[in-house]
Structure formats: C-alpha cells, structure tokens
Design a protein around this motif. Structure first.
Motif, mmCIF file in Angstrom:
data_model
loop_
_atom_site.group_PDB
_atom_site.id
_atom_site.type_symbol
_atom_site.label_atom_id
_atom_site.label_comp_id
_atom_site.label_asym_id
_atom_site.label_seq_id
_atom_site.Cartn_x
_atom_site.Cartn_y
_atom_site.Cartn_z
ATOM 1 N N VAL A 110 -32.336 27.022 20.200
ATOM 2 C CA VAL A 110 -33.083 27.086 21.552
ATOM 3 C C VAL A 110 -32.060 26.008 22.285
ATOM 4 N N ASP A 111 -32.235 25.970 24.013
ATOM 5 C CA ASP A 111 -31.827 25.355 24.761
ATOM 6 C C ASP A 111 -32.778 24.171 24.985
ATOM 7 N N VAL A 112 -32.980 23.362 24.175
ATOM 8 C CA VAL A 112 -34.186 22.107 24.573
ATOM 9 C C VAL A 112 -34.133 21.062 25.595
ATOM 10 N N VAL A 113 -34.995 21.020 26.997
ATOM 11 C CA VAL A 113 -34.826 20.154 27.990
ATOM 12 C C VAL A 113 -36.219 18.988 27.895
ATOM 13 N N ILE A 114 -35.525 18.210 28.069
ATOM 14 C CA ILE A 114 -36.997 16.423 28.165
ATOM 15 C C ILE A 114 -36.568 16.339 30.132
ATOM 16 N N GLY A 115 -38.161 16.231 30.326
ATOM 17 C CA GLY A 115 -38.121 16.128 31.918
ATOM 18 C C GLY A 115 -38.954 14.710 31.831
ATOM 19 N N PRO A 116 -38.577 13.647 31.430
ATOM 20 C CA PRO A 116 -39.034 12.385 32.042
ATOM 21 C C PRO A 116 -39.153 11.561 33.631
ATOM 22 N N PRO A 117 -39.940 11.070 33.849
ATOM 23 C CA PRO A 117 -39.988 10.466 34.792
ATOM 24 C C PRO A 117 -38.706 9.290 34.831
ATOM 25 N N ALA A 118 -38.732 9.299 36.510
ATOM 26 C CA ALA A 118 -37.030 8.906 36.264
ATOM 27 C C ALA A 118 -36.796 7.250 35.586
ATOM 28 N N THR A 119 -37.771 6.768 35.945
ATOM 29 C CA THR A 119 -37.572 4.980 35.330
ATOM 30 C C THR A 119 -37.044 5.726 33.640
ATOM 31 N N SER A 120 -37.125 6.492 33.153
ATOM 32 C CA SER A 120 -36.677 6.904 32.046
ATOM 33 C C SER A 120 -35.550 6.997 31.451
ATOM 34 N N LEU A 121 -34.960 7.745 32.728
ATOM 35 C CA LEU A 121 -33.594 8.360 32.877
ATOM 36 C C LEU A 121 -32.544 7.992 31.989
ATOM 37 N N PRO A 122 -32.292 6.616 32.679
ATOM 38 C CA PRO A 122 -31.361 6.046 31.917
ATOM 39 C C PRO A 122 -31.482 5.664 30.230
ATOM 40 N N SER A 123 -32.192 4.988 29.631
ATOM 41 C CA SER A 123 -32.934 4.741 28.809
ATOM 42 C C SER A 123 -32.917 5.539 27.711
ATOM 43 N N ALA A 124 -33.421 7.126 28.335
ATOM 44 C CA ALA A 124 -33.084 8.653 27.916
ATOM 45 C C ALA A 124 -32.080 9.097 27.275
ATOM 46 N N ALA A 125 -31.294 9.412 28.263
ATOM 47 C CA ALA A 125 -29.315 9.820 28.269
ATOM 48 C C ALA A 125 -28.288 8.933 27.730
ATOM 49 N N MET A 126 -29.031 7.710 27.309
ATOM 50 C CA MET A 126 -27.976 6.782 26.399
ATOM 51 C C MET A 126 -28.939 7.529 24.989
ATOM 52 N N LEU A 127 -29.660 7.156 24.873
ATOM 53 C CA LEU A 127 -30.308 8.017 23.061
ATOM 54 C C LEU A 127 -29.973 9.051 22.808
ATOM 55 N N LEU A 128 -29.709 10.142 23.413
ATOM 56 C CA LEU A 128 -29.565 11.752 23.747
ATOM 57 C C LEU A 128 -28.062 11.472 23.736
ATOM 58 N N THR A 129 -27.483 10.819 24.017
ATOM 59 C CA THR A 129 -25.590 11.477 24.035
ATOM 60 C C THR A 129 -25.349 11.154 22.906
ATOM 61 N N GLY A 130 -24.383 12.829 22.843
ATOM 62 C CA GLY A 130 -24.235 13.760 21.825
ATOM 63 C C GLY A 130 -25.170 14.580 21.332
ATOM 64 N N SER A 131 -26.367 14.292 22.041
ATOM 65 C CA SER A 131 -27.361 15.635 21.267
ATOM 66 C C SER A 131 -28.315 16.555 21.718
ATOM 67 N N PRO A 132 -27.737 17.696 21.083
ATOM 68 C CA PRO A 132 -27.898 19.152 22.244
ATOM 69 C C PRO A 132 -29.258 18.800 22.819
ATOM 70 N N ILE A 133 -29.911 18.113 22.793
ATOM 71 C CA ILE A 133 -31.210 17.880 23.750
ATOM 72 C C ILE A 133 -30.926 17.765 25.395
ATOM 73 N N GLY A 134 -31.370 18.403 25.723
ATOM 74 C CA GLY A 134 -30.851 18.182 27.595
ATOM 75 C C GLY A 134 -31.693 17.385 28.051
ATOM 76 N N LEU A 135 -31.339 16.789 29.182
ATOM 77 C CA LEU A 135 -32.360 15.845 29.819
ATOM 78 C C LEU A 135 -32.334 16.342 30.826
ATOM 79 N N ALA A 136 -33.702 16.118 31.923
ATOM 80 C CA ALA A 136 -33.947 16.532 33.296
ATOM 81 C C ALA A 136 -34.404 15.602 34.374
#
Ligand code: PGA
Length: 252
Positions: free
Chosen positions: A35-61
C-alpha cells in the motif's frame, strides 16, 4: 490494478516532537509495502520528517503550496521549496482551504500544476456540501471541480473525494454513496485523459474514514484508498486502516 494510497492529513496538529514520535511508531509498526502510505504533517514538521523518512517507503505530503516558484507572497511556500526538503506529495484544494481560505477550483488547479512542475505528486480534493447533496447537485459540483484537471499530468495525480458533510463529523458516506461518486469522478477523468490514464488515477475517499469502516469502503471497485484526518493522528488507528487496505489488496 491500482495500488491503494492511505494518506494522513494531519491539518494543524502535531508539533515537531510529536511528528517524530509518530514516525517512530509507524515505522515500528512496519506498514505493508503493498500500500502507498503517506503522512501530511504541518509545514513546521516537514524538514525533520523528511530526514526521518529518508530511505523509507512512507511518503511525505505538505498540505498546501503556492502556484508561483518565488516572489512577494507573504506566508506562502512554493512547491520547489517543498521538493528541496524531500517532500514528495502535496494536498491541494482541501475543503477547509476552500471554505476558510478562499481556495477556488482555479487556484487549486494552479497550485497543483506548480506542484507537478516541481516534481511533486498531487492529492487533489473535491467534494460536495450537504446542501449541494440535498439539492441533488452532487454530480454537477464534482463535474465542475474536476473541469480543470485536464491541465494536470494524470501520472502524478491522486483525486480525493471528500464529501464536506463527512469531514470531521463522524458521519461517513456509505460504501455505495462513495462508489457512486467515485465512478462519476472517474467518468469525468475519462473526458480529461485517455481511457488508460483515467483508469490508472487513484481516487481516495475522505470523510470520517476509520478502522471500523475502512474495509467496507475500500472493497468498492473505484475506492482506491483514503485521505484520513482524525483517525490518521493515532499510530494504531492509522496502522489499522493501512492493514485493512493491505488485506483488501490481497483479496482477503
Ligand atoms: P476526517 O478528515 O477523516 O477527520 O473526516 C478528512 C479530511 O479532512 O481529509
């Protein structure tokens, strides 16, 4: 065969620390890769979330982007800026943007075009209000909300059908109501794109989707996943919806 997309729209919930804790929990729950899994946090969380999800199949919106690449637009964020962070998706045209922040079909389409030009995949939200449904105008509304989609690349487009009366209300469209609307939306896409492209676009249902109703909604042929608000804020309920989608994909 369309892969399910299970996407969380966190709206204005979760700070950076809460986002990190959620990602840790979700990663530990090892969501199905079917399944394609995506999370959509607020903009302030995007930089750290992007780092944590590097190499993960979980998408970031992201939950929004501007239609210009840069300029005098106080408070706005461009799609290229999101892409630089490692964000892969953007939610566009959500009903809360439409009703509270003057979003129109035109501005939503322009944001979506800019997002695709920056290499992002778009989750494009549409849906009728209760008043429009009761006046039997649902199809007219969906038709006009999808009119501009021909300007977009269907290969990087996911449509979210979110009846406004079901968003955050606890009231969910029945699987039959969802299927009827999704089939109609697909017929609109068939006018905008080739038959093969229209058949490949994922159409998500949104509006009080939760573990207890996900399997029934996802069992409908044109329901290709969910855009989930409230139930996406808790790792256990979000994971349960992902499992429901994985089971459905496996034909269980
Ligand atoms: P809800 O929100 O799941 O809380 O109804 C859905 C959405 O707004 O995308």
């Amino acid at each position: 065969m369309r892969r399910f997309v299970i996407a969380g729209n966190w709206k204005m919930h979760k700070n950076v620390a809460e986002t990190s804790a959620f990602i840790e929990g979700l990663t530990a729950a090892a969501p199905s890769t079917a399944v394609d899994v995506v999370i959509g946090p607020p903009a302030t969380s995007l930089p750290s979330a992007a780092m944590l999800l590097t190499g993960s199949p979980i998408g970031l919106a992201a939950q929004n982007c501007h239609w210009e690449t840069s300029g005098a637009y106080t408070g706005e964020i461009s799609a290229a800026m999101l892409s630089e962070l490692g964000v892969g998706w953007v939610i566009v045209g959500h009903s809360e943007r439409r009703t509270l922040f003057a979003e129109t079909d035109r501005t939503a389409r322009d944001r979506a075009r800019a997002a695709q030009a920056a290499g992002l995949d778009v989750i494009y939200c549409i849906g009728e209000t209760l008043e429009e449904r009761e006046a039997e105008r649902t199809f007219d509304v969906l038709q006009s909300q999808t009119d501009g989609l021909g300007a977009l690349d269907p290969a990087h487009l996911v449509v979210a059908y979110e009846p406004v009366w079901a968003i955050g209300t606890g009231v969910t469209a029945s699987p039959e109501q969802a299927q009827e609307a999704h089939a109609f939306v697909r017929s609109c896409l068939e006018r905008a794109y080739s038959a093969a492209d229209a058949a490949a676009v994922r159409i998500l249902y949104g509006g009080s989707m939760k573990p207890s109703n996900a399997a029934d909604l996802l069992s409908k042929p044109d329901v290709d996943g969910g855009l989930i608000g409230g139930a996406s804020l808790d790792v256990d309920s979000f994971s349960a919806i992902i499992r429901a989608a994985a089971d459905c994909a496996a034909g269980e």
